[in-house]
Every structure is written in structure tokens, then in C-alpha cells.
Design a protein around this motif. Structure first.
Motif, mmCIF file in Angstrom:
data_model
loop_
_atom_site.group_PDB
_atom_site.id
_atom_site.type_symbol
_atom_site.label_atom_id
_atom_site.label_comp_id
_atom_site.label_asym_id
_atom_site.label_seq_id
_atom_site.Cartn_x
_atom_site.Cartn_y
_atom_site.Cartn_z
ATOM 1 N N ALA A 76 -3.791 2.965 -2.675
ATOM 2 C CA ALA A 76 -2.817 3.917 -2.013
ATOM 3 C C ALA A 76 -3.726 4.717 -1.406
ATOM 4 O O ALA A 76 -4.924 4.760 -1.441
ATOM 5 C CB ALA A 76 -2.219 4.573 -3.186
ATOM 6 N N ILE A 77 -3.136 5.800 -0.604
ATOM 7 C CA ILE A 77 -3.600 6.972 0.223
ATOM 8 C C ILE A 77 -2.919 8.093 0.040
ATOM 9 O O ILE A 77 -1.780 8.188 0.013
ATOM 10 C CB ILE A 77 -4.096 6.572 1.692
ATOM 11 N N VAL A 78 -3.592 9.096 -0.284
ATOM 12 C CA VAL A 78 -3.178 10.590 -0.316
ATOM 13 C C VAL A 78 -3.645 11.230 0.743
ATOM 14 O O VAL A 78 -4.597 11.772 0.798
ATOM 15 C CB VAL A 78 -3.317 11.354 -1.578
ATOM 16 N N ALA A 79 -2.686 11.369 2.003
ATOM 17 C CA ALA A 79 -2.733 11.879 2.959
ATOM 18 C C ALA A 79 -2.244 13.226 3.228
ATOM 19 O O ALA A 79 -1.507 13.767 2.525
ATOM 20 C CB ALA A 79 -2.571 10.698 4.253
ATOM 21 N N PRO A 80 -2.821 14.067 4.298
ATOM 22 C CA PRO A 80 -1.981 15.324 4.520
ATOM 23 C C PRO A 80 -0.657 15.549 4.336
ATOM 24 O O PRO A 80 0.135 14.914 4.943
ATOM 25 C CB PRO A 80 -2.312 15.948 5.785
ATOM 26 N N VAL A 103 0.861 -1.287 0.014
ATOM 27 C CA VAL A 103 -0.049 -0.111 -0.015
ATOM 28 C C VAL A 103 0.782 1.339 -0.101
ATOM 29 O O VAL A 103 1.714 1.325 0.846
ATOM 30 C CB VAL A 103 -0.988 0.004 1.121
ATOM 31 N N LEU A 104 0.714 1.901 -0.889
ATOM 32 C CA LEU A 104 1.435 3.213 -1.098
ATOM 33 C C LEU A 104 0.736 4.392 -0.426
ATOM 34 O O LEU A 104 -0.397 4.809 -0.111
ATOM 35 C CB LEU A 104 1.584 3.923 -2.297
ATOM 36 N N ILE A 105 1.708 4.879 0.736
ATOM 37 C CA ILE A 105 0.931 5.806 1.677
ATOM 38 C C ILE A 105 1.731 7.006 1.518
ATOM 39 O O ILE A 105 2.779 7.319 2.065
ATOM 40 C CB ILE A 105 1.204 5.405 3.282
ATOM 41 N N CYS A 106 1.229 8.083 1.077
ATOM 42 C CA CYS A 106 1.563 9.355 0.759
ATOM 43 C C CYS A 106 1.297 10.448 1.921
ATOM 44 O O CYS A 106 -0.250 10.573 2.017
ATOM 45 C CB CYS A 106 1.339 9.856 -0.830
ATOM 46 N N GLY A 107 1.823 11.094 2.137
ATOM 47 C CA GLY A 107 1.755 12.019 3.286
ATOM 48 C C GLY A 107 2.948 12.347 4.002
ATOM 49 O O GLY A 107 4.237 12.287 3.452
ATOM 50 N N SER A 108 2.753 12.916 5.279
ATOM 51 C CA SER A 108 3.888 13.550 6.128
ATOM 52 C C SER A 108 4.593 12.607 6.960
ATOM 53 O O SER A 108 3.907 11.653 7.477
ATOM 54 C CB SER A 108 3.286 14.861 6.836
ATOM 55 N N VAL A 109 5.783 12.892 6.935
ATOM 56 C CA VAL A 109 6.594 12.067 8.080
ATOM 57 C C VAL A 109 6.965 13.123 9.091
ATOM 58 O O VAL A 109 7.756 14.112 8.580
ATOM 59 C CB VAL A 109 7.793 11.111 7.520
ATOM 60 N N ALA A 110 6.914 13.168 10.231
ATOM 61 C CA ALA A 110 7.171 14.402 10.998
ATOM 62 C C ALA A 110 7.455 14.068 12.438
ATOM 63 O O ALA A 110 7.096 12.901 12.863
ATOM 64 C CB ALA A 110 5.859 15.486 10.982
#
Length: 313
Positions: free
Chosen positions: A139-143, A5-12
């Protein structure tokens, strides 16, 4: 056997400090034009966070194969090492020299008021991280940065990878036209009840109308459960009563992790949604977005007790 699963978003990173007093006793209304305050914070902790990081963590707890897609800075070695130790694929976590990882500095007082400062750092260049060619069932396009979210959405659409549009904290960046353009690329949308009302206001369309052009719209409602709109029908999904209410930070991301796991197994939206509800309830009983660590057997037992369903062996 689950698929990537492609998880697009921030890593912080989230740095959370506790002021053992009350802001209102130190911030004088008649002096707000010349504010100069300092708070002693004897208690402080640093948490691993970011939407992509949190979703990936929860999906891995379930036995899924998360592939977080994010840009991080030179200070991310601890985060990368942790994910490697957990068995999470870090090949699409791109480290940008000369930058810092996105981070939020939060100071909380005894009334649970918060003063926060957010540094986007490497996240501002997330559009540079090209996922083209990486296959995935979902996939998900997250904040994330707006440019990054749009770029990832277009790339996923171009290569035929279905994805969920998760607006979340990126809501201030999107007007009605922007939202409709993203939904034209996506297969599903996830929002909480407050975000749903903003989406309706900005687009001029009801959630029911928006759902007609998608496979599903997911609206979470906290302790009141959630609503699923799919195939022209509206379904109420009962909540899961948590063992305790400690910290809501990251509950939405935990829900997304459960939802995505179910979808990769080919479950119905209703059953995948139920697993999402359970993961959110597990997370809220723990402080910090990635400190809950139930075993897969424990999650399975709770899933069966709550909904009569099982995780695959």
C-alpha cells in the motif's frame, strides 16, 4: 500475476487556465494592499488528478491492480466512470453527499508564474473511509488530509499491510515528531531531494539514519536520477532521458506507480526503482498528470532499452 495495491491519497480535479500576458504587468507592488485584479483566460482545461488517482492510473498502465482509497464529492461521476472504463477498482472511492471533490484552480501566465487556489472538499473527511479488511501485498499513504493519512497508516499497520509513506505536498502539515510517528508505522518512505532536506531538518536525523529503521528510503532527484537507501547501503539509480520535457506535474506519482508495480512482483528495490524512473520520464513528456497512454509493450521496450530489464509476460 500481480496483487492488489491500496493507494491512499487524494483524488482531485485540476482546472488549469492560461493568461496570455504577465502577472507582473497587472499586479502593482505599491497597490498590493488593495489588490483587485481580473485575468482573461481564453485557454482552459480540466484534468483528472490527485495523488491517489495519478498513482492508480500509472499502476494500471503497467498491468497492476490499483485500489485507490479516497473520498470524493457529488461531482466525481466523470472521474469514477473513467476509472471504471480503465478497469480500476473504485470500491474504496467513497462519495460523500453534499460535498465537492477536491480541486485546484491554477492560472498560469506567459512566464510560467502560477496563481492557485485549492478547495479540499471531500478530501477533508478522508479519515472516514475505512480500508480495514481489504487485503493487499503493498500500500502507499500519499498526500491527503493529515487526519486521513494518519488514520490509513494506523489501519494498514494494524492489519499487517506494508506501506510506503509518501509525504509530498503534505509536508507543511507535518512537524518532526509527526514524521517520526508515521515512519514508525511504515516500511518505506519516498521523497524528492528538497523534501529529504526538510525531513532531515525537522527530525534532526539524516536520511541514512532514518533508513536504518525502514526497508527503504527513496529520494528522487529529477534529471540527476535518484538515490535508494536500503539494507544499510546507498545506491545511485541512473535517470532515464525523456523524449521531451513538457510538464512535470504528476511525475512523482508516475514514479510511485512503477515502484509499487515492481514491489508487488517481488522485485528488488533497485529494479522496482528503475521502473519508477522510467514511468516518471514517460509522464514528463506529456501535458497533464493522466494523459500519457503508452501501451504496455511500449513501456517494456523502453525498460529493456534503458536497463536491460523486462516486464513479466
Amino acid at each position: 500475476m500481480t496483487s492488489p495495491v491500496l493507494i491512499c491519497g487524494s483524488v482531485a480535479f485540476d482546472t488549469i487556465a492560461v493568461f496570455e500576458g504577465r502577472f507582473k504587468e497587472h499586479i502593482l507592488p505599491d497597490r498590493i494592499h488593495a489588490l483587485s485584479v481580473s485575468f482573461l483566460v481564453p485557454s482552459m482545461r480540466r484534468e483528472f488528478g490527485g495523488c491517489a488517482g495519478n498513482i492508480a492510473y500509472n499502476l494500471k498502465l503497467l498491468g497492476g491492480k490499483p485500489v485507490p482509497v479516497a473520498t470524493v464529492g457529488e461531482d466525481a461521476s466523470d472521474y469514477l466512470h473513467r476509472f471504471e472504463q480503465l478497469g480500476i477498482d473504485i470500491s474504496l472511492l467513497q462519495c460523500l453527499p453534499g460535498t465537492l471533490t477536491a480541486q485546484c484552480f491554477i492560472t498560469t501566465d506567459l512566464d510560467d508564474n502560477q496563481i492557485s487556489a485549492f478547495h479540499p472538499g471531500a478530501m477533508e473527511r478522508s479519515a472516514e473511509n475505512d480500508l480495514t479488511g481489504r487485503t493487499a501485498t503493498w500500500a502507499i499513504v500519499a498526500p491527503d488530509s493529515k487526519a486521513g493519512m494518519v488514520a490509513h497508516a494506523k489501519r494498514l499497520r494494524a492489519q499487517g499491510t506494508p506501506f510506503i509513506f509518501d509525504l509530498g505536498q503534505a509536508m507543511p502539515l507535518y512537524d518532526g515528531k509527526d514524521i517520526l510517528e508515521m515512519l514508525a508505522l511504515a516500511q518505506a518512505m519516498t521523497v524528492n531531494d528538497y523534501e529529504a532536506s526538510i525531513v532531515e531538518q525537522r527530525t534532526g536525523k539524516s536520511i541514512e539514519q532514518l533508513a536504518q529503521g525502514l526497508k527503504a528510503v527513496v529520494v528522487t532527484r529529477g534529471a540527476n536520477g535518484a538515490t535508494l537507501y536500503t539494507e544499510g547501503h546507498q545506491h545511485h539509480i541512473d535517470p532515464v532521458t525523456p523524449s521531451g520535457v513538457v510538464d512535470p506535474t504528476g511525475c512523482g506519482d508516475a514514479h510511485r506507480g512503477g515502484l509499487l508495480y515492481g514491489l508487488t512482483l517481488g522485485w528488488s528495490w533497485q529494479d522496482a526503482f528503475k521502473l519508477g524512473n522510467l514511468m516518471g520520464s514517460i509522464k514528463i513528456a506529456s501535458r497533464g498528470p493522466q494523459n500519457h497512454a503508452p501501451s504496455r509493450a511500449e513501456i517494456d521496450a523502453q525498460f529493456h532499452a534503458q536497463y536491460g530489464l523486462r516486464l513479466p509476460a
